[in-house]
Design an enzyme around this catalytic site. Structure first.
Site, mmCIF file in Angstrom:
data_model
loop_
_atom_site.group_PDB
_atom_site.id
_atom_site.type_symbol
_atom_site.label_atom_id
_atom_site.label_comp_id
_atom_site.label_asym_id
_atom_site.label_seq_id
_atom_site.Cartn_x
_atom_site.Cartn_y
_atom_site.Cartn_z
ATOM 1 N N ASP A 1 0.850 -1.190 0.000
ATOM 2 C CA ASP A 1 0.000 0.000 0.000
ATOM 3 C C ASP A 1 0.888 1.244 0.000
ATOM 4 O O ASP A 1 1.737 1.401 0.894
ATOM 5 C CB ASP A 1 -0.884 -0.040 1.258
ATOM 6 C CG ASP A 1 -1.941 1.043 1.246
ATOM 7 O OD1 ASP A 1 -1.696 2.127 0.667
ATOM 8 O OD2 ASP A 1 -3.018 0.811 1.829
ATOM 9 N N SER B 1 -7.514 14.384 -14.084
ATOM 10 C CA SER B 1 -8.797 14.034 -14.708
ATOM 11 C C SER B 1 -9.506 15.281 -15.215
ATOM 12 O O SER B 1 -9.375 16.371 -14.630
ATOM 13 C CB SER B 1 -9.659 13.345 -13.648
ATOM 14 O OG SER B 1 -10.983 13.217 -14.081
ATOM 15 N N TYR C 1 -13.961 12.507 -4.737
ATOM 16 C CA TYR C 1 -12.964 11.985 -5.672
ATOM 17 C C TYR C 1 -12.399 13.114 -6.535
ATOM 18 O O TYR C 1 -11.173 13.276 -6.645
ATOM 19 C CB TYR C 1 -13.573 10.885 -6.575
ATOM 20 C CG TYR C 1 -12.702 10.611 -7.773
ATOM 21 C CD1 TYR C 1 -11.516 9.897 -7.636
ATOM 22 C CD2 TYR C 1 -13.027 11.111 -9.046
ATOM 23 C CE1 TYR C 1 -10.676 9.683 -8.721
ATOM 24 C CE2 TYR C 1 -12.188 10.911 -10.128
ATOM 25 C CZ TYR C 1 -11.023 10.186 -9.966
ATOM 26 O OH TYR C 1 -10.187 10.006 -11.046
ATOM 27 N N LYS D 1 -8.376 15.105 -6.904
ATOM 28 C CA LYS D 1 -7.541 15.418 -8.079
ATOM 29 C C LYS D 1 -7.169 16.902 -8.081
ATOM 30 O O LYS D 1 -6.043 17.264 -8.420
ATOM 31 C CB LYS D 1 -8.266 15.038 -9.370
ATOM 32 C CG LYS D 1 -8.464 13.547 -9.551
ATOM 33 C CD LYS D 1 -7.144 12.799 -9.685
ATOM 34 C CE LYS D 1 -7.328 11.292 -9.747
ATOM 35 N NZ LYS D 1 -6.097 10.523 -9.640
ATOM 36 N N ARG E 1 -28.530 11.430 -13.711
ATOM 37 C CA ARG E 1 -27.743 10.978 -12.562
ATOM 38 C C ARG E 1 -27.200 12.211 -11.846
ATOM 39 O O ARG E 1 -26.642 13.099 -12.498
ATOM 40 C CB ARG E 1 -26.591 10.101 -13.074
ATOM 41 C CG ARG E 1 -25.665 9.563 -11.999
ATOM 42 C CD ARG E 1 -24.691 8.532 -12.548
ATOM 43 N NE ARG E 1 -23.664 9.101 -13.414
ATOM 44 C CZ ARG E 1 -22.653 8.421 -13.946
ATOM 45 N NH1 ARG E 1 -22.546 7.123 -13.716
ATOM 46 N NH2 ARG E 1 -21.763 9.003 -14.708
HETATM 47 P P1 NAD Z 1 -7.797 1.291 -11.474
HETATM 48 O O1 NAD Z 1 -8.581 1.204 -10.230
HETATM 49 O O2 NAD Z 1 -8.010 0.242 -12.506
HETATM 50 O O3 NAD Z 1 -6.226 1.333 -11.147
HETATM 51 C C1 NAD Z 1 -5.724 1.916 -9.979
HETATM 52 C C2 NAD Z 1 -4.805 0.881 -9.328
HETATM 53 O O4 NAD Z 1 -4.239 1.448 -8.150
HETATM 54 C C3 NAD Z 1 -5.531 -0.386 -8.907
HETATM 55 O O5 NAD Z 1 -4.830 -1.493 -9.447
HETATM 56 C C4 NAD Z 1 -5.474 -0.365 -7.375
HETATM 57 O O6 NAD Z 1 -5.384 -1.668 -6.848
HETATM 58 C C5 NAD Z 1 -4.246 0.469 -7.127
HETATM 59 N N1 NAD Z 1 -4.237 1.202 -5.854
HETATM 60 C C6 NAD Z 1 -5.187 2.034 -5.353
HETATM 61 N N2 NAD Z 1 -4.796 2.545 -4.180
HETATM 62 C C7 NAD Z 1 -3.553 2.034 -3.921
HETATM 63 C C8 NAD Z 1 -2.626 2.193 -2.862
HETATM 64 N N3 NAD Z 1 -2.897 2.960 -1.800
HETATM 65 N N4 NAD Z 1 -1.465 1.502 -2.916
HETATM 66 C C9 NAD Z 1 -1.168 0.707 -3.976
HETATM 67 N N5 NAD Z 1 -2.014 0.542 -4.997
HETATM 68 C C10 NAD Z 1 -3.189 1.181 -4.975
HETATM 69 O O7 NAD Z 1 -8.028 2.741 -12.080
HETATM 70 P P2 NAD Z 1 -7.650 3.335 -13.508
HETATM 71 O O8 NAD Z 1 -8.908 3.527 -14.263
HETATM 72 O O9 NAD Z 1 -6.552 2.549 -14.110
HETATM 73 O O10 NAD Z 1 -7.164 4.779 -13.069
HETATM 74 C C11 NAD Z 1 -5.796 5.080 -12.895
HETATM 75 C C12 NAD Z 1 -5.659 6.525 -12.482
HETATM 76 O O11 NAD Z 1 -6.245 7.364 -13.470
HETATM 77 C C13 NAD Z 1 -6.348 6.901 -11.175
HETATM 78 O O12 NAD Z 1 -5.549 7.848 -10.498
HETATM 79 C C14 NAD Z 1 -7.637 7.525 -11.623
HETATM 80 O O13 NAD Z 1 -8.138 8.434 -10.679
HETATM 81 C C15 NAD Z 1 -7.175 8.253 -12.875
HETATM 82 N N6 NAD Z 1 -8.256 8.504 -13.842
HETATM 83 C C16 NAD Z 1 -9.011 7.468 -14.303
HETATM 84 C C17 NAD Z 1 -10.040 7.697 -15.208
HETATM 85 C C18 NAD Z 1 -10.919 6.591 -15.687
HETATM 86 O O14 NAD Z 1 -12.005 6.879 -16.194
HETATM 87 N N7 NAD Z 1 -10.526 5.331 -15.596
HETATM 88 C C19 NAD Z 1 -10.265 9.016 -15.662
HETATM 89 C C20 NAD Z 1 -9.460 10.044 -15.174
HETATM 90 C C21 NAD Z 1 -8.449 9.776 -14.268
HETATM 91 C C1 WQD Z 2 -20.371 8.629 -19.096
HETATM 92 C C2 WQD Z 2 -21.755 9.053 -19.550
HETATM 93 C C3 WQD Z 2 -23.391 9.171 -17.814
HETATM 94 C C4 WQD Z 2 -23.488 4.905 -16.914
HETATM 95 C C5 WQD Z 2 -16.399 9.421 -14.686
HETATM 96 C C6 WQD Z 2 -15.863 10.256 -13.563
HETATM 97 C C7 WQD Z 2 -14.745 11.112 -14.050
HETATM 98 C C8 WQD Z 2 -13.697 10.296 -14.783
HETATM 99 C C9 WQD Z 2 -14.285 9.404 -15.820
HETATM 100 C C10 WQD Z 2 -11.972 9.674 -13.280
HETATM 101 C C11 WQD Z 2 -22.425 10.033 -18.606
HETATM 102 C C12 WQD Z 2 -23.748 8.113 -18.818
HETATM 103 C C13 WQD Z 2 -23.191 6.144 -17.464
HETATM 104 C C14 WQD Z 2 -24.770 4.342 -17.142
HETATM 105 C C15 WQD Z 2 -25.338 6.262 -18.474
HETATM 106 N N1 WQD Z 2 -13.009 9.397 -13.912
HETATM 107 N N2 WQD Z 2 -24.105 6.799 -18.229
HETATM 108 N N3 WQD Z 2 -25.644 5.041 -17.930
HETATM 109 O O1 WQD Z 2 -19.319 10.332 -15.473
HETATM 110 O O2 WQD Z 2 -18.126 11.065 -17.602
HETATM 111 O O3 WQD Z 2 -16.846 10.305 -15.698
HETATM 112 O O4 WQD Z 2 -15.348 8.628 -15.236
HETATM 113 O O5 WQD Z 2 -11.411 10.703 -13.114
HETATM 114 O O6 WQD Z 2 -14.218 11.741 -12.935
HETATM 115 O O7 WQD Z 2 -16.899 11.063 -13.062
HETATM 116 O O8 WQD Z 2 -18.138 8.646 -16.956
HETATM 117 O O9 WQD Z 2 -18.679 6.406 -17.786
HETATM 118 O O10 WQD Z 2 -19.709 7.177 -15.615
HETATM 119 O O11 WQD Z 2 -20.461 8.211 -17.742
HETATM 120 O O12 WQD Z 2 -26.172 6.860 -19.170
HETATM 121 O O13 WQD Z 2 -25.108 3.269 -16.663
HETATM 122 O O14 WQD Z 2 -22.586 7.898 -19.589
HETATM 123 O O15 WQD Z 2 -24.546 9.872 -17.418
HETATM 124 O O16 WQD Z 2 -23.126 10.926 -19.386
HETATM 125 P P1 WQD Z 2 -18.217 10.159 -16.414
HETATM 126 P P2 WQD Z 2 -19.230 7.519 -16.968
#
Ligand code: NAD
Ligand code: WQD
Length: 343
Positions: free
Chosen positions: A61, A128, A153, A157, A299
């Site tokens: 962790d 993000s 969340y 960021k 939502r």
């Molecule tokens: P994910 O959950 O698949 O990957 C994150 C990984 O970090 C996981 O494998 C988890 O086990 C690990 N983790 C979490 N807390 C930890 C800790 N304290 N110590 C060690 N490991 C830890 O998520 P992802 O979608 O791959 O996202 C990666 C990054 O990108 C995150 O910072 C997320 O906030 C950011 N992000 C994701 C999205 C998205 O839509 N997926 C969008 C914007 C930003």
């Molecule tokens: C996409 C669109 C929903 C599910 C989230 C986080 C954002 C970033 C990316 C990390 C929206 C619609 C969704 C469903 C739907 N993550 N939807 N039915 O909300 O853009 O962003 O993930 O940083 O911070 O908020 O992504 O995939 O949840 O939604 O209609 O069952 O799909 O309303 O318009 P979002 P999402």
């Protein structure tokens, strides 16, 4: 020449696993740290099958600073960190805000403290588009004002970017690139790695593919009365492999000292806004599968529309998202089918 070693935190996660593949393909040595709180160790097998290389892996962790310090003793040649590890479920963060502040901020602070102790190490940070909230001007540029976060969340960021900036102000050796992702979707073309949501998916694309494969009965489309062309929300969906490749570019920029400031921010998106209903049409076109859906209420907390101005990333990084939406959706579908055939 010796390979450059990159620490990928959260490297067994969705974006981290795809980025590890691209880093290895580009000749980097990768060491992954993950506590497996939201991912499976099996992703290492996928990475190995794709690249022929099994990355070094340490399970702990990142909130435990001494473990991170020990890692730097074990691998003193780490040149840069990509810090993906964080908790990312928006809804859960509303219910358990302290868990999010603790995990996302403590792990970042530990990463930055270890960087202070290892001055040659630079950072790529996962930010993000959530930091923009509902932008006043679209497409949104990196200069757009940061709006009040609509979830704990999202706030982690925003605070994280501030913590990094303050750290750099005190210690300019801490070079950082923050990448603001829009909506990463899809999977590696091999279908050996992909997104693995725990429980009922909160994000659109995993819900779409799980409905298409019969795991869920019906997708709920959250609102069709927004001020958009078809009334559903608009996002910028980017193929996760395109996103992963941008990380390699950012890493090279840092380790080759090509960055123009000690803190740089880039939007990572396609530049195209796509509505939820357009996604469903494109999915059907790409896969031949019609997704059962109904329109339901909006939502809470959703922004109406957001997509990226990608010019700065395109011009300055020389990077551009390449995949079409249909290719991207097909890759998500191939991953869902492959994963379900094995599990
Ligand atoms: P994910 O959950 O698949 O990957 C994150 C990984 O970090 C996981 O494998 C988890 O086990 C690990 N983790 C979490 N807390 C930890 C800790 N304290 N110590 C060690 N490991 C830890 O998520 P992802 O979608 O791959 O996202 C990666 C990054 O990108 C995150 O910072 C997320 O906030 C950011 N992000 C994701 C999205 C998205 O839509 N997926 C969008 C914007 C930003
Ligand atoms: C996409 C669109 C929903 C599910 C989230 C986080 C954002 C970033 C990316 C990390 C929206 C619609 C969704 C469903 C739907 N993550 N939807 N039915 O909300 O853009 O962003 O993930 O940083 O911070 O908020 O992504 O995939 O949840 O939604 O209609 O069952 O799909 O309303 O318009 P979002 P999402």
């Amino acid at each position: 020449m010796a390979k450059k070693r990159i620490l990928v935190t959260g490297g067994t996660g969705y974006i981290g696993s795809h980025t590890s593949v691209e880093l290895i393909n580009e000749g980097f040595d990768v060491v992954i740290v993950d506590n497996l709180s939201n991912s499976s160790i099996d992703m290492l097998d996928g990475i190995e099958k794709i690249t022929g290389v099994r990355p070094d892996f340490e399970q702990f962790d990142l909130c435990e600073r001494d473990k991170l310090q020990n890692l730097f003793k074990k691998y003193p040649d780490i040149e840069a960190i990509i810090h993906f590890a964080a908790s990312k479920a928006v809804g859960e963060s509303v219910e358990k805000p302290l868990l999010y502040y603790r995990n996302n901020l403590t792990s970042l602070i530990n990463v930055l403290e270890v960087m202070n102790e290892n001055p040659k190490v630079s950072l790529v940070f996962s930010s993000s588009c959530t930091v923009y909230g509902q932008p006043d001007v679209l497409p949104v540029t990196e200069e757009a004002p940061i709006k009040k976060a609509n979830s704990p969340y999202g706030n982690t960021k925003q605070i994280a970017e501030e913590i990094i900036q303050d750290t750099i102000a005190a210690n300019p050796a801490v070079k950082t690139i923050a990448l603001r992702y829009f909506n990463p979707i899809g999977a590696h073309k091999s279908a050996l790695i992909g997104e693995l949501p725990l429980g009922v998916p909160q994000n659109l694309i995993p819900f779409v593919t799980q409905t298409a494969i019969g795991l869920r009965q019906q997708l709920s489309v959250f609102g069709n009365d927004y001020n958009t062309t078809d009334g559903s929300c608009i996002r910028d969906y980017i193929h996760v492999v395109d996103l992963a490749k941008a990380h390699v570019v950012a890493i090279k920029r840092l380790v080759e000292n090509k960055n123009k400031a000690n803190f740089e921010i880039f939007n990572l998106g396609t530049g195209n806004g796509v509505s939820v209903l357009e996604i469903l049409n494109a999915f059907e076109k790409a896969t031949g599968v019609k997704v059962n859906y109904k329109i339901v209420d909006r939502r809470a907390g959703d922004v109406e529309q957001v997509w990226a101005d990608t010019r700065y990333a395109n011009d300055e990084l020389g990077w551009k998202a390449q995949s079409t939406l249909e290719e991207t959706l097909r890759s998500a579908w191939d991953w869902e089918k492959y994963y379900r055939s094995k599990n």
